[in-house]
Motif scaffolding. Structure first.
Motif, mmCIF file in Angstrom:
data_model
loop_
_atom_site.group_PDB
_atom_site.id
_atom_site.type_symbol
_atom_site.label_atom_id
_atom_site.label_comp_id
_atom_site.label_asym_id
_atom_site.label_seq_id
_atom_site.Cartn_x
_atom_site.Cartn_y
_atom_site.Cartn_z
ATOM 1 N N LEU A 42 -43.062 -45.391 21.673
ATOM 2 C CA LEU A 42 -44.311 -45.327 22.507
ATOM 3 C C LEU A 42 -45.328 -46.189 21.813
ATOM 4 C CD1 LEU A 42 -46.064 -44.716 24.991
ATOM 5 C CD2 LEU A 42 -46.659 -42.585 23.599
ATOM 6 N N LEU A 43 -45.419 -46.035 20.509
ATOM 7 C CA LEU A 43 -46.316 -46.780 19.635
ATOM 8 C C LEU A 43 -46.111 -48.368 19.625
ATOM 9 C CD1 LEU A 43 -48.745 -47.077 17.489
ATOM 10 C CD2 LEU A 43 -46.705 -46.349 15.858
ATOM 11 N N ALA A 44 -44.682 -48.525 19.498
ATOM 12 C CA ALA A 44 -44.376 -49.913 19.541
ATOM 13 C C ALA A 44 -44.831 -50.523 20.930
ATOM 14 C CB ALA A 44 -42.824 -50.191 19.165
ATOM 15 N N CYS A 45 -44.498 -49.939 21.979
ATOM 16 C CA CYS A 45 -44.712 -50.412 23.108
ATOM 17 C C CYS A 45 -46.023 -50.407 23.532
ATOM 18 C CB CYS A 45 -44.181 -49.156 24.155
ATOM 19 S SG CYS A 45 -44.101 -49.760 26.052
ATOM 20 N N GLY A 70 -40.630 -44.028 9.902
ATOM 21 C CA GLY A 70 -40.255 -44.569 11.340
ATOM 22 C C GLY A 70 -41.066 -45.291 12.067
ATOM 23 N N ALA A 71 -42.472 -45.045 12.093
ATOM 24 C CA ALA A 71 -43.434 -45.681 12.902
ATOM 25 C C ALA A 71 -43.619 -47.204 12.624
ATOM 26 C CB ALA A 71 -44.674 -44.960 13.085
ATOM 27 N N VAL A 72 -43.506 -47.383 11.339
ATOM 28 C CA VAL A 72 -43.881 -48.864 10.802
ATOM 29 C C VAL A 72 -42.337 -49.496 11.152
ATOM 30 C CG1 VAL A 72 -43.696 -50.058 8.482
ATOM 31 C CG2 VAL A 72 -45.324 -48.038 8.711
ATOM 32 N N ARG A 73 -41.147 -48.905 11.018
ATOM 33 C CA ARG A 73 -39.917 -49.715 11.302
ATOM 34 C C ARG A 73 -39.887 -49.912 12.677
ATOM 35 N NH1 ARG A 73 -36.167 -45.775 7.256
ATOM 36 N NH2 ARG A 73 -36.150 -47.170 5.478
ATOM 37 N N ALA A 74 -40.192 -49.074 13.506
ATOM 38 C CA ALA A 74 -40.345 -49.344 15.112
ATOM 39 C C ALA A 74 -41.257 -50.444 15.524
ATOM 40 C CB ALA A 74 -40.895 -48.133 15.689
ATOM 41 N N LEU A 75 -42.379 -50.396 14.734
ATOM 42 C CA LEU A 75 -43.368 -51.598 14.939
ATOM 43 C C LEU A 75 -42.667 -52.969 14.536
ATOM 44 C CD1 LEU A 75 -46.643 -50.117 14.075
ATOM 45 C CD2 LEU A 75 -46.106 -51.099 16.364
ATOM 46 N N ARG A 76 -42.071 -52.923 13.247
ATOM 47 C CA ARG A 76 -41.644 -54.171 12.556
ATOM 48 C C ARG A 76 -40.216 -54.471 13.344
ATOM 49 N NH1 ARG A 76 -46.032 -54.981 11.622
ATOM 50 N NH2 ARG A 76 -46.940 -54.565 9.512
ATOM 51 N N GLY A 77 -39.581 -53.473 13.678
ATOM 52 C CA GLY A 77 -38.263 -53.621 14.683
ATOM 53 C C GLY A 77 -38.575 -54.253 15.917
ATOM 54 N N SER A 78 -39.786 -54.036 16.616
ATOM 55 C CA SER A 78 -40.169 -54.836 17.619
ATOM 56 C C SER A 78 -40.549 -56.017 17.684
ATOM 57 C CB SER A 78 -41.023 -54.004 18.431
ATOM 58 O OG SER A 78 -42.258 -53.948 17.786
ATOM 59 N N GLY A 79 -40.503 -56.652 16.414
ATOM 60 C CA GLY A 79 -41.097 -57.793 16.177
ATOM 61 C C GLY A 79 -42.786 -57.975 15.938
ATOM 62 N N VAL A 82 -48.419 -57.346 13.515
ATOM 63 C CA VAL A 82 -49.867 -56.646 13.279
ATOM 64 C C VAL A 82 -49.994 -56.088 12.043
ATOM 65 C CG1 VAL A 82 -49.251 -54.394 14.305
ATOM 66 C CG2 VAL A 82 -51.757 -55.338 14.489
ATOM 67 N N PRO A 83 -51.179 -56.036 11.303
ATOM 68 C CA PRO A 83 -51.264 -55.211 10.049
ATOM 69 C C PRO A 83 -51.281 -53.725 10.417
ATOM 70 C CG PRO A 83 -52.885 -56.885 10.248
ATOM 71 C CD PRO A 83 -52.144 -56.989 11.349
ATOM 72 N N VAL A 84 -50.501 -52.931 9.442
ATOM 73 C CA VAL A 84 -50.662 -51.476 9.678
ATOM 74 C C VAL A 84 -50.761 -50.709 8.527
ATOM 75 C CG1 VAL A 84 -48.894 -49.683 10.465
ATOM 76 C CG2 VAL A 84 -48.562 -51.815 11.329
ATOM 77 N N VAL A 85 -51.732 -49.837 8.584
ATOM 78 C CA VAL A 85 -52.113 -49.027 7.524
ATOM 79 C C VAL A 85 -51.768 -47.682 7.779
ATOM 80 C CG1 VAL A 85 -53.783 -50.918 6.657
ATOM 81 C CG2 VAL A 85 -54.565 -48.705 8.035
ATOM 82 N N ILE A 86 -51.579 -46.679 6.936
ATOM 83 C CA ILE A 86 -51.457 -45.243 7.110
ATOM 84 C C ILE A 86 -51.920 -44.417 6.025
ATOM 85 C CG2 ILE A 86 -49.183 -45.369 5.846
ATOM 86 C CD1 ILE A 86 -48.069 -42.987 7.565
ATOM 87 N N GLY A 108 -42.821 -52.516 5.661
ATOM 88 C CA GLY A 108 -43.716 -53.348 6.361
ATOM 89 C C GLY A 108 -44.986 -52.876 6.475
ATOM 90 N N ALA A 109 -45.457 -51.761 5.925
ATOM 91 C CA ALA A 109 -46.869 -51.241 6.076
ATOM 92 C C ALA A 109 -47.616 -52.116 4.920
ATOM 93 C CB ALA A 109 -46.987 -49.752 5.361
ATOM 94 N N ASP A 110 -48.831 -52.434 5.581
ATOM 95 C CA ASP A 110 -49.914 -53.320 4.543
ATOM 96 C C ASP A 110 -50.560 -52.632 3.543
ATOM 97 O OD1 ASP A 110 -49.575 -54.749 7.527
ATOM 98 O OD2 ASP A 110 -49.745 -56.223 5.927
ATOM 99 N N ALA A 111 -50.905 -51.293 3.967
ATOM 100 C CA ALA A 111 -51.789 -50.254 2.927
ATOM 101 C C ALA A 111 -51.097 -49.047 3.258
ATOM 102 C CB ALA A 111 -52.989 -50.767 2.908
ATOM 103 N N VAL A 112 -51.130 -48.093 2.113
ATOM 104 C CA VAL A 112 -50.905 -46.794 2.221
ATOM 105 C C VAL A 112 -52.091 -46.036 1.554
ATOM 106 C CG1 VAL A 112 -49.381 -44.883 1.725
ATOM 107 C CG2 VAL A 112 -48.521 -47.026 2.249
ATOM 108 N N PHE A 113 -52.707 -45.122 2.225
ATOM 109 C CA PHE A 113 -54.187 -44.552 1.723
ATOM 110 C C PHE A 113 -53.680 -43.125 1.524
ATOM 111 C CE2 PHE A 113 -55.787 -47.991 4.146
ATOM 112 C CZ PHE A 113 -56.388 -48.854 3.131
ATOM 113 N N ASP A 114 -54.568 -42.450 0.606
ATOM 114 C CA ASP A 114 -54.295 -40.898 0.120
ATOM 115 C C ASP A 114 -55.218 -40.308 0.951
ATOM 116 O OD1 ASP A 114 -52.268 -41.643 -1.606
ATOM 117 O OD2 ASP A 114 -53.587 -41.845 -3.090
#
Ligand code: B12
Length: 194
Positions: A42-45, A70-79, A82-86, A108-114
Protein backbone atom coordinates in the motif's frame (compact mmCIF):
# COMPACT_ATOMS: atom_id res chain seq x y z
CA UNK A 1 8.01 19.80 0.57
CA UNK A 2 5.23 17.32 0.13
CA UNK A 3 5.89 14.60 2.69
CA UNK A 4 4.29 11.19 2.88
CA UNK A 5 4.30 10.08 6.52
CA UNK A 6 3.62 6.48 7.43
CA UNK A 7 3.66 3.94 10.20
CA UNK A 8 4.97 0.46 9.50
CA UNK A 9 3.00 -2.67 8.69
CA UNK A 10 2.86 -4.09 12.22
CA UNK A 11 2.92 -0.88 14.24
CA UNK A 12 -0.38 0.34 15.65
CA UNK A 13 1.03 3.28 17.64
CA UNK A 14 -0.41 6.58 16.48
CA UNK A 15 0.85 9.44 18.65
CA UNK A 16 4.32 9.24 17.12
CA UNK A 17 2.63 9.96 13.79
CA UNK A 18 0.55 12.78 15.21
CA UNK A 19 3.69 14.30 16.70
CA UNK A 20 5.63 14.01 13.44
CA UNK A 21 2.81 15.43 11.35
CA UNK A 22 2.57 18.50 13.58
CA UNK A 23 6.36 18.83 13.72
CA UNK A 24 6.72 18.69 9.94
CA UNK A 25 3.77 20.99 9.30
CA UNK A 26 5.15 23.56 11.69
CA UNK A 27 8.34 23.50 9.64
CA UNK A 28 6.21 24.48 6.64
CA UNK A 29 5.81 21.14 4.92
CA UNK A 30 2.65 19.59 3.54
CA UNK A 31 2.06 16.20 5.15
CA UNK A 32 -0.10 13.32 4.04
CA UNK A 33 -0.34 10.98 7.01
CA UNK A 34 -1.16 7.40 6.10
CA UNK A 35 -1.56 6.43 9.75
CA UNK A 36 -0.49 3.19 11.44
CA UNK A 37 -0.30 -0.41 10.19
CA UNK A 38 0.39 0.46 6.58
CA UNK A 39 1.20 -2.62 4.45
CA UNK A 40 4.32 -2.31 2.33
CA UNK A 41 2.50 -2.70 -0.98
CA UNK A 42 0.00 0.00 0.00
CA UNK A 43 2.85 2.36 0.84
CA UNK A 44 4.49 1.73 -2.54
CA UNK A 45 1.17 2.18 -4.28
CA UNK A 46 0.32 5.48 -2.58
CA UNK A 47 3.84 6.73 -3.14
CA UNK A 48 3.58 6.05 -6.86
CA UNK A 49 0.17 7.71 -6.92
CA UNK A 50 0.99 10.84 -4.96
CA UNK A 51 4.60 11.46 -5.93
CA UNK A 52 5.83 12.95 -2.62
CA UNK A 53 9.17 14.72 -2.26
CA UNK A 54 10.03 12.65 0.81
CA UNK A 55 8.74 9.60 2.66
CA UNK A 56 9.07 9.59 6.46
CA UNK A 57 8.59 6.20 8.13
CA UNK A 58 8.00 6.04 11.88
CA UNK A 59 8.00 2.99 14.13
CA UNK A 60 8.10 2.59 17.90
CA UNK A 61 6.86 -0.94 18.59
CA UNK A 62 10.27 -2.58 18.36
CA UNK A 63 9.81 -4.13 14.90
CA UNK A 64 10.96 -1.03 13.08
CA UNK A 65 14.19 -2.42 11.68
CA UNK A 66 12.44 -5.42 10.18
CA UNK A 67 9.28 -3.63 9.04
CA UNK A 68 11.26 -0.64 7.83
CA UNK A 69 13.43 -2.90 5.72
CA UNK A 70 10.30 -4.33 4.13
CA UNK A 71 8.92 -0.86 3.47
CA UNK A 72 12.15 0.42 1.93
CA UNK A 73 12.52 -2.69 -0.22
CA UNK A 74 8.93 -2.39 -1.41
CA UNK A 75 9.49 1.24 -2.39
CA UNK A 76 12.76 0.58 -4.16
CA UNK A 77 11.34 -2.59 -5.72
CA UNK A 78 8.54 -0.51 -7.20
CA UNK A 79 11.12 1.67 -8.90
CA UNK A 80 10.68 4.65 -6.58
CA UNK A 81 13.71 6.87 -6.11
CA UNK A 82 12.03 9.19 -3.60
CA UNK A 83 14.15 9.96 -0.52
CA UNK A 84 13.06 7.73 2.38
CA UNK A 85 13.94 8.23 6.02
CA UNK A 86 12.98 6.16 9.02
CA UNK A 87 13.13 6.72 12.73
CA UNK A 88 11.71 6.07 16.17
CA UNK A 89 12.20 3.21 18.60
CA UNK A 90 13.30 0.85 15.88
CA UNK A 91 14.45 -2.09 17.96
CA UNK A 92 13.90 -3.50 21.42
CA UNK A 93 17.42 -2.96 22.75
CA UNK A 94 16.74 0.63 23.78
CA UNK A 95 19.63 1.88 21.70
CA UNK A 96 20.50 2.12 18.01
CA UNK A 97 21.78 -1.02 16.30
CA UNK A 98 24.53 -0.09 13.79
CA UNK A 99 24.19 -3.35 11.84
CA UNK A 100 20.44 -3.01 11.38
CA UNK A 101 20.91 0.61 10.51
CA UNK A 102 23.43 -0.36 7.82
CA UNK A 103 20.98 -2.89 6.38
CA UNK A 104 18.36 -0.17 6.02
CA UNK A 105 20.81 2.13 4.30
CA UNK A 106 21.99 -0.68 2.00
CA UNK A 107 18.38 -1.36 1.06
CA UNK A 108 17.96 2.22 -0.07
CA UNK A 109 16.97 4.26 2.98
CA UNK A 110 18.48 7.73 2.86
CA UNK A 111 18.70 8.27 6.62
CA UNK A 112 17.98 6.33 9.80
CA UNK A 113 17.14 8.31 12.92
CA UNK A 114 17.03 7.25 16.54
CA UNK A 115 14.46 7.95 19.20
CA UNK A 116 14.63 11.64 20.04
CA UNK A 117 16.27 12.63 16.77
CA UNK A 118 13.75 15.29 15.76
CA UNK A 119 16.54 17.85 15.64
CA UNK A 120 18.54 15.68 13.24
CA UNK A 121 15.44 15.19 11.10
CA UNK A 122 15.01 18.95 10.92
CA UNK A 123 18.64 19.32 9.81
CA UNK A 124 18.13 16.57 7.23
CA UNK A 125 15.04 18.31 5.83
CA UNK A 126 17.08 21.44 5.31
CA UNK A 127 19.55 19.44 3.24
CA UNK A 128 16.96 17.90 0.89
CA UNK A 129 16.57 19.88 -2.28
CA UNK A 130 12.91 19.99 -3.18
CA UNK A 131 10.46 22.47 -4.58
CA UNK A 132 8.47 24.50 -2.03
CA UNK A 133 5.08 23.06 -1.10
CA UNK A 134 2.43 23.96 -3.62
CA UNK A 135 -1.29 24.15 -2.95
CA UNK A 136 -2.88 20.82 -3.84
CA UNK A 137 0.33 19.65 -5.40
CA UNK A 138 0.37 16.02 -4.37
CA UNK A 139 -1.47 14.19 -7.09
CA UNK A 140 -4.81 13.02 -5.87
CA UNK A 141 -4.86 15.11 -2.71
CA UNK A 142 -8.16 14.16 -1.12
CA UNK A 143 -9.56 17.66 -0.89
CA UNK A 144 -13.15 16.52 -1.13
CA UNK A 145 -12.67 14.37 1.94
CA UNK A 146 -13.03 11.16 0.00
CA UNK A 147 -10.62 8.54 -1.23
CA UNK A 148 -8.66 8.48 2.00
CA UNK A 149 -6.33 5.54 2.31
CA UNK A 150 -6.05 3.26 5.31
CA UNK A 151 -6.15 5.16 8.54
CA UNK A 152 -5.34 8.53 7.13
CA UNK A 153 -7.05 11.71 8.21
CA UNK A 154 -9.35 13.30 5.69
CA UNK A 155 -9.08 16.80 4.36
CA UNK A 156 -11.96 18.90 3.22
CA UNK A 157 -11.70 21.95 1.02
CA UNK A 158 -14.86 23.53 2.36
CA UNK A 159 -13.74 23.91 5.93
CA UNK A 160 -15.07 20.84 7.69
CA UNK A 161 -12.19 18.59 8.59
CA UNK A 162 -12.74 15.16 9.97
CA UNK A 163 -10.48 13.66 12.57
CA UNK A 164 -10.26 10.11 13.67
CA UNK A 165 -10.22 7.46 16.30
CA UNK A 166 -7.18 8.63 18.21
CA UNK A 167 -9.21 11.52 19.53
CA UNK A 168 -7.12 14.22 17.98
CA UNK A 169 -8.94 17.48 17.48
CA UNK A 170 -9.25 18.65 13.92
CA UNK A 171 -7.75 21.99 12.96
CA UNK A 172 -9.65 24.15 10.57
CA UNK A 173 -8.09 26.86 8.46
CA UNK A 174 -11.49 28.52 8.14
CA UNK A 175 -12.30 28.28 11.78
CA UNK A 176 -14.60 25.27 11.85
CA UNK A 177 -13.39 21.82 12.59
CA UNK A 178 -14.96 18.58 13.66
CA UNK A 179 -12.87 16.33 15.85
CA UNK A 180 -14.42 12.96 15.51
CA UNK A 181 -16.54 10.54 13.63
CA UNK A 182 -15.52 9.97 10.07
CA UNK A 183 -11.92 8.82 10.40
CA UNK A 184 -10.98 5.36 9.30
CA UNK A 185 -9.67 2.77 11.75
CA UNK A 186 -6.94 4.08 14.01
CA UNK A 187 -6.09 7.00 11.83
CA UNK A 188 -4.75 10.25 13.06
CA UNK A 189 -6.12 13.73 13.10
CA UNK A 190 -7.38 15.40 10.01
CA UNK A 191 -7.43 19.12 9.29
CA UNK A 192 -9.52 21.32 7.26
CA UNK A 193 -8.25 23.83 4.79
CA UNK A 194 -10.14 26.83 3.60
C1 B12 B 1 0.56 4.35 24.24
C2 B12 B 1 1.39 3.12 23.98
C3 B12 B 1 0.75 2.03 23.39
C4 B12 B 1 -0.70 2.05 22.95
C5 B12 B 1 -0.76 2.79 21.59
C6 B12 B 1 -2.06 3.55 21.44
C7 B12 B 1 -2.01 4.47 20.27
N1 B12 B 1 -3.16 4.76 19.73
O1 B12 B 1 -0.95 4.92 19.85
C8 B12 B 1 -1.02 0.54 22.83
C9 B12 B 1 -1.60 0.05 24.15
C10 B12 B 1 -1.96 0.15 21.69
C11 B12 B 1 0.37 -0.05 22.66
C12 B12 B 1 0.58 -1.31 22.15
C13 B12 B 1 1.84 -1.90 22.09
N2 B12 B 1 2.98 -1.42 22.58
CO1 B12 B 1 3.16 0.41 23.16
N3 B12 B 1 3.46 1.99 24.07
C14 B12 B 1 2.76 3.08 24.33
C15 B12 B 1 3.57 4.10 25.14
C16 B12 B 1 3.13 4.00 26.61
C17 B12 B 1 3.46 5.56 24.70
C18 B12 B 1 3.68 5.79 23.19
C19 B12 B 1 3.31 7.19 22.83
O2 B12 B 1 2.18 7.47 22.43
N4 B12 B 1 4.29 8.14 22.94
C20 B12 B 1 4.09 9.52 22.56
C21 B12 B 1 4.72 9.78 21.17
C22 B12 B 1 4.50 11.25 20.78
O3 B12 B 1 6.11 9.60 21.30
P1 B12 B 1 6.89 8.31 20.78
O4 B12 B 1 5.95 7.25 20.34
O5 B12 B 1 7.89 7.97 21.82
O6 B12 B 1 7.63 8.87 19.46
C23 B12 B 1 8.71 9.75 19.64
C24 B12 B 1 10.04 9.18 19.19
O7 B12 B 1 10.04 7.77 19.08
C25 B12 B 1 10.36 9.89 17.93
N5 B12 B 1 10.03 9.28 16.68
C26 B12 B 1 9.06 8.39 16.40
N6 B12 B 1 9.06 8.12 15.10
C27 B12 B 1 10.05 8.86 14.54
C28 B12 B 1 10.46 8.97 13.21
C29 B12 B 1 11.51 9.84 12.90
C30 B12 B 1 11.95 9.98 11.47
C31 B12 B 1 12.14 10.58 13.92
C32 B12 B 1 13.27 11.50 13.62
C33 B12 B 1 11.73 10.45 15.25
C34 B12 B 1 10.67 9.59 15.54
O8 B12 B 1 9.64 11.10 17.97
C35 B12 B 1 8.47 10.96 18.78
C36 B12 B 1 8.32 12.20 19.63
O9 B12 B 1 9.46 12.38 20.46
C37 B12 B 1 5.04 3.59 24.91
C38 B12 B 1 5.99 3.80 26.11
C39 B12 B 1 6.49 5.20 26.15
N7 B12 B 1 6.41 5.79 27.29
O10 B12 B 1 6.95 5.74 25.13
C40 B12 B 1 4.82 2.10 24.66
C41 B12 B 1 5.77 1.33 23.73
C42 B12 B 1 6.06 2.15 22.50
N8 B12 B 1 5.01 0.15 23.38
C43 B12 B 1 5.74 -0.89 23.34
C44 B12 B 1 5.25 -2.18 23.03
C45 B12 B 1 6.23 -3.34 23.15
C46 B12 B 1 3.94 -2.38 22.63
C47 B12 B 1 3.29 -3.72 22.27
C48 B12 B 1 4.16 -4.66 21.43
C49 B12 B 1 2.84 -4.35 23.59
C50 B12 B 1 2.24 -5.74 23.43
N9 B12 B 1 3.00 -6.72 23.88
O11 B12 B 1 1.17 -5.87 22.89
C51 B12 B 1 2.05 -3.25 21.51
C52 B12 B 1 2.38 -3.11 20.01
C53 B12 B 1 1.15 -3.03 19.17
C54 B12 B 1 1.52 -2.87 17.72
N10 B12 B 1 0.99 -3.75 16.88
O12 B12 B 1 2.28 -2.01 17.37
C55 B12 B 1 7.19 -0.61 23.69
C56 B12 B 1 8.11 -0.66 22.47
C57 B12 B 1 9.44 -1.28 22.87
C58 B12 B 1 10.61 -0.89 22.03
N11 B12 B 1 10.47 -0.28 20.85
O13 B12 B 1 11.69 -1.12 22.48
C59 B12 B 1 7.08 0.72 24.40
C60 B12 B 1 8.30 1.63 24.24
C61 B12 B 1 6.85 0.44 25.92
C62 B12 B 1 8.07 -0.20 26.55
N12 B12 B 1 8.91 0.56 27.21
O14 B12 B 1 8.25 -1.38 26.46
N13 B12 B 1 1.28 0.80 23.09
Amino acid sequence: MNILLTGTASDSHTWNLVYLQLFLEELGHRVHNLGPCVPEDLLACVCADRGPDLVVVSSVNGHGYRDGLGAVRALRGSGSTVPVVIGGKLGVAGEADPRQRARLLDAGADAVFDDGDAGRLRAYLGSVAAPPARAGSMAGDARAGAGVMAGAGARAGAGAGVGAGAGVGARAGAGAGVGAGAGVGAGVGGRAVA
